[in-house]
Motif scaffolding. Structure first.
Motif, PDB file in Angstrom:
ATOM      1  N   UNK A  85       4.767  12.297   2.057  1.00  0.00           N
ATOM      2  CA  UNK A  85       5.632  11.510   1.186  1.00  0.00           C
ATOM      3  C   UNK A  85       5.429  10.054   1.593  1.00  0.00           C
ATOM      4  N   UNK A  86       5.090   9.183   0.639  1.00  0.00           N
ATOM      5  CA  UNK A  86       4.687   7.817   0.955  1.00  0.00           C
ATOM      6  C   UNK A  86       5.608   6.822   0.252  1.00  0.00           C
ATOM      7  N   UNK A  87       6.089   5.861   1.020  1.00  0.00           N
ATOM      8  CA  UNK A  87       6.935   4.793   0.494  1.00  0.00           C
ATOM      9  C   UNK A  87       6.231   3.462   0.694  1.00  0.00           C
ATOM     10  N   UNK A  88       6.181   2.649  -0.360  1.00  0.00           N
ATOM     11  CA  UNK A  88       5.568   1.323  -0.283  1.00  0.00           C
ATOM     12  C   UNK A  88       6.616   0.275   0.043  1.00  0.00           C
ATOM     13  N   UNK A  89       6.224  -0.674   0.916  1.00  0.00           N
ATOM     14  CA  UNK A  89       7.073  -1.837   1.173  1.00  0.00           C
ATOM     15  C   UNK A  89       6.174  -3.031   1.444  1.00  0.00           C
ATOM     16  N   UNK A  90       6.131  -3.939   0.515  1.00  0.00           N
ATOM     17  CA  UNK A  90       5.259  -5.108   0.624  1.00  0.00           C
ATOM     18  C   UNK A  90       3.828  -4.644   0.899  1.00  0.00           C
ATOM     19  N   UNK A  91       3.242  -5.062   2.017  1.00  0.00           N
ATOM     20  CA  UNK A  91       1.875  -4.667   2.359  1.00  0.00           C
ATOM     21  C   UNK A  91       1.843  -3.555   3.394  1.00  0.00           C
ATOM     22  N   UNK A  92       2.878  -2.722   3.376  1.00  0.00           N
ATOM     23  CA  UNK A  92       2.971  -1.610   4.315  1.00  0.00           C
ATOM     24  C   UNK A  92       3.086  -0.295   3.551  1.00  0.00           C
ATOM     25  N   UNK A  93       2.646   0.758   4.208  1.00  0.00           N
ATOM     26  CA  UNK A  93       2.852   2.116   3.728  1.00  0.00           C
ATOM     27  C   UNK A  93       3.642   2.872   4.803  1.00  0.00           C
ATOM     28  N   UNK A  94       4.713   3.512   4.391  1.00  0.00           N
ATOM     29  CA  UNK A  94       5.497   4.331   5.319  1.00  0.00           C
ATOM     30  C   UNK A  94       5.276   5.793   4.938  1.00  0.00           C
TER      31      UNK A  94
END
Length: 278
Positions: free
Chosen positions: A262-271
């Motif tokens: 499960x992937x969450x985007x935040x600015x230039x990051x991937x969580x």
């Protein structure tokens, strides 16, 4: 920094108009004032209380850098902290790879479940703060002042904060005071460190190296959950591309080991939240 802020302000003005710029500037100033007041208060108090679900603990506040790390994590990574708090079970071993000052290690150590904590922090100023926070909360954890990688070697760090503590110390192979790099599998086999049931990775670009160095451990099927923060090349921090990898390769590696992502985007990051397939 000033040029970047001015450029951002002009972009807001061009795209949204004068009053939107005024509104955003007001909100930013209000945030700065509130942060200053909080920093002053908790600096005088000497500690900053944190509560995540059933877990509560305090972090010491000897410097602005540490209070900045506290506010950043508790504000921007609150959902990850909540998820880890919910994920931990009695008898678990939690590996905090890139422990920094200990926000995640303290969460696991004060969890209502009986959790064993192994904290990895190779950057000396961070490791000192980590140990101080563990002692302050009477938490027993194994602190490993080594970096995890795919092969044995050494690295050094660029000191980017005048106060020492840094959430994103840059790796520099030519820096002084080199630190040992070791595969996680070696620590499990040779040093007797218990393998993780829950694994958190935040290592400023070296995420794929950490996973490759844990290939045997992850293939065993015991580690059921992995949380991983990945910086991309457009970020102003060290990225996975800087270490010769890619986000696609990291996803393939996790799926090869049997994880659903499960992937969450935040600015230039991937969580990335990776759970072992049932």
């Amino acid at each position: 920094m000033a040029v970047e802020k001015l450029s951002k302000a002009l972009t807001i003005y061009d795209e949204n108009g004068f009053w939107q710029l005024v509104s955003r500037t007001y909100r930013h100033l209000r945030y700065l004032i509130r942060t200053h007041v909080l920093f002053r208060y908790y600096s005088l108090r000497g500690s900053w209380p944190v509560r995540i679900g059933d877990s509560s603990y305090s972090l010491t506040t000897p410097s602005t850098a540490e209070m900045t790390e506290i506010t950043y994590c508790t504000r921007n990574e609150a959902w990850i902290l909540d998820a880890i708090e919910d994920e931990l079970q009695s008898g678990d071993v939690f590996w905090d790879v890139g422990a920094n000052i200990g926000i995640y290690s303290l969460l696991a150590g004060t969890n209502s479940a009986d959790v064993s904590v192994v904290s990895f922090e190779p950057y000396p100023p961070n490791a000192a703060s980590l140990r101080r926070n563990l002692d302050y909360n009477d938490i027993s954890a194994t602190v490993v002042e080594k970096a995890l990688g795919d092969t044995r070697g050494t690295i050094g760090f660029d000191i980017t904060s005048e106060e020492g503590v840094d959430g994103s110390a840059a790796v520099d192979s030519g820096a002084e005071s080199p630190c040992e790099v070791v595969p996680g599998d070696s620590l499990v086999h040779d040093d007797g460190i218990a393998p993780p049931d829950v694994l958190k990775i935040d290592v400023e670009g070296a995420e794929l190296d950490v996973l490759d160095g844990l290939a045997e451990t992850l293939s065993s099927g015991n580690c059921r959950t992995i949380y991983c923060e990945v910086h991309l090349s457009s970020s102003d921090r060290p990225s996975i591309e800087d270490f010769g990898g890619s986000f696609d390769e990291l996803k393939r590696t996790l799926r090869t080991h049997g994880y659903e992502l499960s992937i969450t985007d935040r600015d230039n990051e991937k969580h990335v939240l990776a759970r072992r397939s049932q």
